[in-house]
Scaffold this motif. Structure first.
Motif, PDB file in Angstrom:
ATOM      1  N   ASP A  44       0.931 -65.996  25.733  1.00 50.88           N
ATOM      2  CA  ASP A  44       1.382 -65.167  26.855  1.00 50.88           C
ATOM      3  C   ASP A  44       0.731 -63.745  27.024  1.00 50.88           C
ATOM      4  N   MET A  48      -1.667 -62.766  30.152  1.00 54.03           N
ATOM      5  CA  MET A  48      -1.426 -61.552  30.792  1.00 54.03           C
ATOM      6  C   MET A  48      -2.724 -60.675  30.698  1.00 54.03           C
ATOM      7  N   ASP A  65       5.145 -52.294  37.118  1.00 50.96           N
ATOM      8  CA  ASP A  65       5.961 -53.304  36.099  1.00 50.96           C
ATOM      9  C   ASP A  65       4.887 -54.159  35.441  1.00 50.96           C
ATOM     10  N   GLU A  66       3.801 -54.367  35.817  1.00 47.77           N
ATOM     11  CA  GLU A  66       2.634 -55.253  35.125  1.00 47.77           C
ATOM     12  C   GLU A  66       2.327 -54.316  33.923  1.00 47.77           C
ATOM     13  N   LYS A  68       4.204 -51.951  32.382  1.00 48.32           N
ATOM     14  CA  LYS A  68       5.040 -51.764  31.341  1.00 48.32           C
ATOM     15  C   LYS A  68       5.062 -53.310  30.459  1.00 48.32           C
ATOM     16  N   ASN A  69       5.145 -54.274  31.350  1.00 48.55           N
ATOM     17  CA  ASN A  69       5.270 -55.523  30.717  1.00 48.55           C
ATOM     18  C   ASN A  69       4.129 -55.800  29.639  1.00 48.55           C
ATOM     19  N   ALA A  70       2.898 -55.379  29.982  1.00 46.34           N
ATOM     20  CA  ALA A  70       1.892 -55.391  29.420  1.00 46.34           C
ATOM     21  C   ALA A  70       2.003 -54.612  27.941  1.00 46.34           C
ATOM     22  N   GLU A  72       4.804 -53.825  26.705  1.00 43.30           N
ATOM     23  CA  GLU A  72       5.737 -54.126  25.668  1.00 43.30           C
ATOM     24  C   GLU A  72       5.255 -55.496  25.130  1.00 43.30           C
ATOM     25  N   LEU A  73       4.537 -56.111  25.765  1.00 43.16           N
ATOM     26  CA  LEU A  73       4.308 -57.527  25.207  1.00 43.16           C
ATOM     27  C   LEU A  73       3.253 -57.066  23.755  1.00 43.16           C
TER      28      LEU A  73
END
Length: 114
Positions: A44, A48, A65-66, A68-70, A72-73
């Motif tokens: 994942d 990403m 959002d992208e 932030k998600n990046a 977090e991951l």
């Protein structure tokens, strides 16, 4: 004497597979793959990164959002020991390849220094 640089490159590819750095990377990858959840998280993360790079190449900025998600991951990935080990081994291979690249491109560097 005619030199086939591709023969040399193919030999280097075979030699790379025999280096301690590559062997350690391969072992770290196999260890990481043994945990299905960790392997999925790693895949994942890779996907990403590819998607974000493609956006940048196309001149687009990632959304908040992208990003932030990046982040977090990336934080989650950075907490997994087997992935951390894999990344350390990958750095060693990258360093080796950088040194080899410097050797290969030495004639070009010397040419422009004249």
């Amino acid at each position: 004497m005619v030199v086939n640089i591709y023969d040399s490159a193919n030999q280097m590819e075979r030699d790379l597979r025999s280096t301690q750095e590559f062997i350690a990377l391969k072992e770290a990858y196999e260890t990481m793959k043994q945990d299905a959840a960790t392997f999925k998280m790693f895949r994942d993360f890779q996907n990403m990164q590819i998607q974000l790079q493609q956006k940048q190449y196309q001149g687009q900025q990632p959304s908040e959002d992208e990003i932030k998600n990046a982040q977090e991951l990336a934080g989650k990935v950075g907490e997994v020991d087997s992935i951390k080990q894999l990344m350390e081994k990958e750095k060693a291979v990258d360093q080796l390849l950088s040194e080899v690249n410097n050797v290969i491109t030495k004639p070009i560097q010397e040419l422009y220094q004249e």
